[in-house]
Design a protein around this motif. Structure first.
Motif, PDB file in Angstrom:
ATOM      1  N   PHE A 148      -1.856  -9.275  10.301  1.00  0.00           N
ATOM      2  CA  PHE A 148      -2.822 -10.377  10.386  1.00  0.00           C
ATOM      3  C   PHE A 148      -3.213 -10.780   8.983  1.00  0.00           C
ATOM      4  CE2 PHE A 148      -7.323 -11.495   9.934  1.00  0.00           C
ATOM      5  CZ  PHE A 148      -7.350 -12.693  10.658  1.00  0.00           C
ATOM      6  N   ASN A 149      -3.136 -12.085   8.674  1.00  0.00           N
ATOM      7  CA  ASN A 149      -3.559 -12.628   7.402  1.00  0.00           C
ATOM      8  C   ASN A 149      -4.667 -13.635   7.643  1.00  0.00           C
ATOM      9  OD1 ASN A 149      -1.507 -11.323   5.723  1.00  0.00           O
ATOM     10  ND2 ASN A 149      -0.061 -12.694   6.745  1.00  0.00           N
ATOM     11  N   SER A 150      -5.816 -13.450   6.994  1.00  0.00           N
ATOM     12  CA  SER A 150      -6.891 -14.422   7.128  1.00  0.00           C
ATOM     13  C   SER A 150      -6.517 -15.719   6.427  1.00  0.00           C
ATOM     14  CB  SER A 150      -8.185 -13.858   6.531  1.00  0.00           C
ATOM     15  OG  SER A 150      -8.073 -13.724   5.133  1.00  0.00           O
ATOM     16  N   LYS A 151      -7.197 -16.781   6.756  1.00  0.00           N
ATOM     17  CA  LYS A 151      -6.910 -18.058   6.125  1.00  0.00           C
ATOM     18  C   LYS A 151      -7.348 -18.029   4.673  1.00  0.00           C
ATOM     19  CE  LYS A 151      -7.280 -20.901  10.287  1.00  0.00           C
ATOM     20  NZ  LYS A 151      -7.964 -22.032  10.942  1.00  0.00           N
ATOM     21  N   LYS A 152      -6.558 -18.671   3.819  1.00  0.00           N
ATOM     22  CA  LYS A 152      -6.896 -18.741   2.409  1.00  0.00           C
ATOM     23  C   LYS A 152      -8.124 -19.628   2.217  1.00  0.00           C
ATOM     24  CE  LYS A 152      -2.203 -18.023   0.716  1.00  0.00           C
ATOM     25  NZ  LYS A 152      -1.107 -18.538  -0.122  1.00  0.00           N
ATOM     26  N   TYR A 155       0.836  -1.204   0.000  1.00  0.00           N
ATOM     27  CA  TYR A 155       0.000   0.000   0.000  1.00  0.00           C
ATOM     28  C   TYR A 155       0.874   1.258   0.000  1.00  0.00           C
ATOM     29  CZ  TYR A 155      -2.661   3.824   2.101  1.00  0.00           C
ATOM     30  OH  TYR A 155      -3.208   5.053   2.365  1.00  0.00           O
ATOM     31  N   TYR A 156       1.985   1.219   0.722  1.00  0.00           N
ATOM     32  CA  TYR A 156       2.905   2.348   0.773  1.00  0.00           C
ATOM     33  C   TYR A 156       4.027   2.244  -0.258  1.00  0.00           C
ATOM     34  CZ  TYR A 156       0.853   3.426   5.342  1.00  0.00           C
ATOM     35  OH  TYR A 156      -0.026   3.737   6.354  1.00  0.00           O
ATOM     36  N   SER A 184       0.252  -4.983  -4.833  1.00  0.00           N
ATOM     37  CA  SER A 184      -0.869  -5.434  -4.000  1.00  0.00           C
ATOM     38  C   SER A 184      -1.756  -6.442  -4.712  1.00  0.00           C
ATOM     39  CB  SER A 184      -1.714  -4.225  -3.565  1.00  0.00           C
ATOM     40  OG  SER A 184      -0.962  -3.344  -2.764  1.00  0.00           O
ATOM     41  N   ALA A 185      -1.715  -6.474  -6.037  1.00  0.00           N
ATOM     42  CA  ALA A 185      -2.548  -7.404  -6.795  1.00  0.00           C
ATOM     43  C   ALA A 185      -2.200  -8.865  -6.523  1.00  0.00           C
ATOM     44  CB  ALA A 185      -2.424  -7.110  -8.290  1.00  0.00           C
ATOM     45  N   GLU A 186      -1.020  -9.110  -5.981  1.00  0.00           N
ATOM     46  CA  GLU A 186      -0.598 -10.477  -5.686  1.00  0.00           C
ATOM     47  C   GLU A 186      -1.195 -11.011  -4.387  1.00  0.00           C
ATOM     48  OE1 GLU A 186       1.474 -12.554  -7.540  1.00  0.00           O
ATOM     49  OE2 GLU A 186       1.139 -11.041  -9.089  1.00  0.00           O
ATOM     50  N   ILE A 187      -1.811 -10.159  -3.586  1.00  0.00           N
ATOM     51  CA  ILE A 187      -2.357 -10.572  -2.285  1.00  0.00           C
ATOM     52  C   ILE A 187      -3.658 -11.343  -2.502  1.00  0.00           C
ATOM     53  CG2 ILE A 187      -3.286  -9.734  -0.088  1.00  0.00           C
ATOM     54  CD1 ILE A 187      -1.359  -7.355  -0.338  1.00  0.00           C
ATOM     55  N   THR A 188      -3.771 -12.510  -1.898  1.00  0.00           N
ATOM     56  CA  THR A 188      -4.928 -13.386  -2.122  1.00  0.00           C
ATOM     57  C   THR A 188      -5.778 -13.591  -0.874  1.00  0.00           C
ATOM     58  OG1 THR A 188      -3.567 -15.339  -1.668  1.00  0.00           O
ATOM     59  CG2 THR A 188      -3.744 -14.620  -3.968  1.00  0.00           C
ATOM     60  N   GLU A 189      -5.421 -12.952   0.233  1.00  0.00           N
ATOM     61  CA  GLU A 189      -6.176 -13.094   1.467  1.00  0.00           C
ATOM     62  C   GLU A 189      -6.254 -11.747   2.174  1.00  0.00           C
ATOM     63  OE1 GLU A 189      -3.850 -16.050   3.361  1.00  0.00           O
ATOM     64  OE2 GLU A 189      -2.190 -14.704   3.810  1.00  0.00           O
ATOM     65  N   LEU A 190      -7.278 -11.562   2.961  1.00  0.00           N
ATOM     66  CA  LEU A 190      -7.408 -10.324   3.729  1.00  0.00           C
ATOM     67  C   LEU A 190      -6.189 -10.138   4.615  1.00  0.00           C
ATOM     68  CD1 LEU A 190      -9.069  -7.904   4.868  1.00  0.00           C
ATOM     69  CD2 LEU A 190      -9.988  -9.514   6.548  1.00  0.00           C
ATOM     70  N   SER A 191      -5.538  -8.985   4.505  1.00  0.00           N
ATOM     71  CA  SER A 191      -4.349  -8.690   5.295  1.00  0.00           C
ATOM     72  C   SER A 191      -4.499  -7.322   5.943  1.00  0.00           C
ATOM     73  CB  SER A 191      -3.095  -8.702   4.421  1.00  0.00           C
ATOM     74  OG  SER A 191      -2.841  -9.989   3.899  1.00  0.00           O
ATOM     75  N   ILE A 192      -4.144  -7.244   7.219  1.00  0.00           N
ATOM     76  CA  ILE A 192      -4.216  -5.994   7.968  1.00  0.00           C
ATOM     77  C   ILE A 192      -2.903  -5.800   8.693  1.00  0.00           C
ATOM     78  CG2 ILE A 192      -5.424  -4.695   9.769  1.00  0.00           C
ATOM     79  CD1 ILE A 192      -7.874  -6.480   9.195  1.00  0.00           C
ATOM     80  N   ALA A 235      -5.369  -4.819   2.950  1.00  0.00           N
ATOM     81  CA  ALA A 235      -5.581  -5.270   1.575  1.00  0.00           C
ATOM     82  C   ALA A 235      -6.776  -6.215   1.567  1.00  0.00           C
ATOM     83  CB  ALA A 235      -4.343  -5.968   1.037  1.00  0.00           C
ATOM     84  N   ILE A 236      -7.742  -5.923   0.696  1.00  0.00           N
ATOM     85  CA  ILE A 236      -8.990  -6.681   0.650  1.00  0.00           C
ATOM     86  C   ILE A 236      -9.172  -7.261  -0.748  1.00  0.00           C
ATOM     87  CG2 ILE A 236     -11.476  -6.562   1.067  1.00  0.00           C
ATOM     88  CD1 ILE A 236     -10.843  -3.861   2.567  1.00  0.00           C
ATOM     89  N   PRO A 237      -8.886  -8.550  -0.945  1.00  0.00           N
ATOM     90  CA  PRO A 237      -9.042  -9.162  -2.272  1.00  0.00           C
ATOM     91  C   PRO A 237     -10.510  -9.240  -2.688  1.00  0.00           C
ATOM     92  CG  PRO A 237      -7.601 -10.474  -0.872  1.00  0.00           C
ATOM     93  CD  PRO A 237      -8.280  -9.481   0.019  1.00  0.00           C
ATOM     94  N   LEU A 238     -10.776  -8.931  -3.946  1.00  0.00           N
ATOM     95  CA  LEU A 238     -12.100  -9.041  -4.536  1.00  0.00           C
ATOM     96  C   LEU A 238     -12.081 -10.163  -5.566  1.00  0.00           C
ATOM     97  CD1 LEU A 238     -12.720  -5.239  -5.175  1.00  0.00           C
ATOM     98  CD2 LEU A 238     -13.372  -6.571  -3.157  1.00  0.00           C
ATOM     99  N   LYS A 239     -13.232 -10.392  -6.193  1.00  0.00           N
ATOM    100  CA  LYS A 239     -13.281 -11.387  -7.252  1.00  0.00           C
ATOM    101  C   LYS A 239     -12.317 -11.014  -8.365  1.00  0.00           C
ATOM    102  CE  LYS A 239     -16.521 -14.054 -10.036  1.00  0.00           C
ATOM    103  NZ  LYS A 239     -17.956 -14.257 -10.398  1.00  0.00           N
ATOM    104  N   VAL A 240     -12.267  -9.725  -8.648  1.00  0.00           N
ATOM    105  CA  VAL A 240     -11.293  -9.197  -9.606  1.00  0.00           C
ATOM    106  C   VAL A 240     -10.546  -8.049  -8.938  1.00  0.00           C
ATOM    107  CG1 VAL A 240     -10.901  -8.095 -11.838  1.00  0.00           C
ATOM    108  CG2 VAL A 240     -12.719  -9.813 -11.591  1.00  0.00           C
ATOM    109  N   GLY A 241      -9.287  -8.230  -8.683  1.00  0.00           N
ATOM    110  CA  GLY A 241      -8.475  -7.162  -8.125  1.00  0.00           C
ATOM    111  C   GLY A 241      -8.450  -7.132  -6.605  1.00  0.00           C
ATOM    112  N   VAL A 242      -7.742  -6.149  -6.076  1.00  0.00           N
ATOM    113  CA  VAL A 242      -7.547  -5.973  -4.634  1.00  0.00           C
ATOM    114  C   VAL A 242      -7.729  -4.502  -4.284  1.00  0.00           C
ATOM    115  CG1 VAL A 242      -5.922  -6.192  -2.715  1.00  0.00           C
ATOM    116  CG2 VAL A 242      -5.911  -7.901  -4.543  1.00  0.00           C
TER     117      VAL A 242
END
Length: 271
Positions: free
Chosen positions: A267-271, A45-46, A52-60, A81-88
């Protein structure tokens, strides 16, 4: 007049520490000499919106840094970072300084994969600088963008630019937020070792070179080190990754101004 006479003061004070408006973040990156444009984590983000497009799970992420052990030069950071169906989608912000000098940023970004190899991201920020009641404050918008390329399984290349529109800080001597360009690459030497290097160019300052290494010492424990030029800084740190949490500790050392310890939690949510 408000901010008319503050341009030089902001440039002088903040220029000793960071470029105006742009602040590297995340203890992992800071421990590797600031070389951060060519790998992906929540702190992209910074460091590079395109990564950031490579992130596949919610990360805080939440971080804290104390530049040169001065209470007046503290920075608190948040990023998600909040992954969507398309993009983050990415969101975050920082607060830097103290009651007589304060820099702040809040932003929203979006990144997506353009192909299997190439990703791109854009971000818009609401930024402010305040210099006591006598000098006033300035709040404005800045934009940034980045590209991230996975050349193969071992090599990544990244590029980012902060303050695309050369946003003004004040009319006094045409003072502007810094425009910062970064180009770099990373190479996965083995399953345990990563090296990264980049070139940073602030349009109003000389080129800065940065390089770092990350090594998996034992299971989940990472050792990091790096350096940067202009001014010369050395850095080091440790990171431990749990199943969903990670904690990173580190510090840089400026040849004239001393130590700048920092810490971050993710914190990374589970995939």
């Amino acid at each position: 007049g408000g901010v008319q006479s503050k341009g030089k003061e902001v440039a002088l004070f903040n220029g000793v520490v960071f470029a105006q408006g742009w602040y590297p973040s995340g203890t992992r990156a800071n421990s590797m000499g600031g070389a951060s444009v060519s790998y992906s984590d929540v702190w992209s983000y910074y460091n590079n919106p395109g990564a950031s497009a490579e992130i596949t799970e919610l990360s805080i992420g939440a971080g804290y840094e104390n530049r040169f052990l001065l209470k007046e030069l503290q920075m608190q950071t948040l990023a998600a970072a909040i992954p969507l169906k398309v993009g983050v989608i990415t969101v975050g912000g920082h607060m830097y300084g103290y009651n007589k000098f304060r820099s702040s940023k809040a932003g929203l970004g979006y990144s997506m994969k353009l192909s299997e190899m190439l990703s791109a991201g854009v971000q818009i920020n609401y930024q402010g600088i305040r210099l006591t009641e006598n000098y006033g404050s300035k709040n404005t918008l800045t934009g940034e963008a980045g590209l991230f390329c996975k050349v193969n399984e071992k090599i990544n290349v990244g590029f980012s630019i902060f303050n695309l529109g050369r946003t003004k800080l004040s009319d006094f001597e045409d003072d502007r937020f810094s425009t910062v360009l970064k180009l770099g690459g990373s190479y996965l030497l083995s399953e345990k070792a990563l090296i990264a290097a980049e070139v940073e160019k602030d349009l109003e300052n000389p080129i800065r070179l940065k390089a770092g290494v990350e090594y998996l010492l034992i299971d989940n424990l990472y050792l990091r080190g790096g350096m940067a030029t202009g001014p010369t800084e050395f850095s080091f740190g440790l990171g431990y990754h749990f199943t969903q949490f990670q904690i990173d500790l580190g510090s840089s050392y400026h040849q004239l101004l001393g130590w700048a310890p920092n810490v971050s939690f993710v914190f990374n949510s589970k995939k």
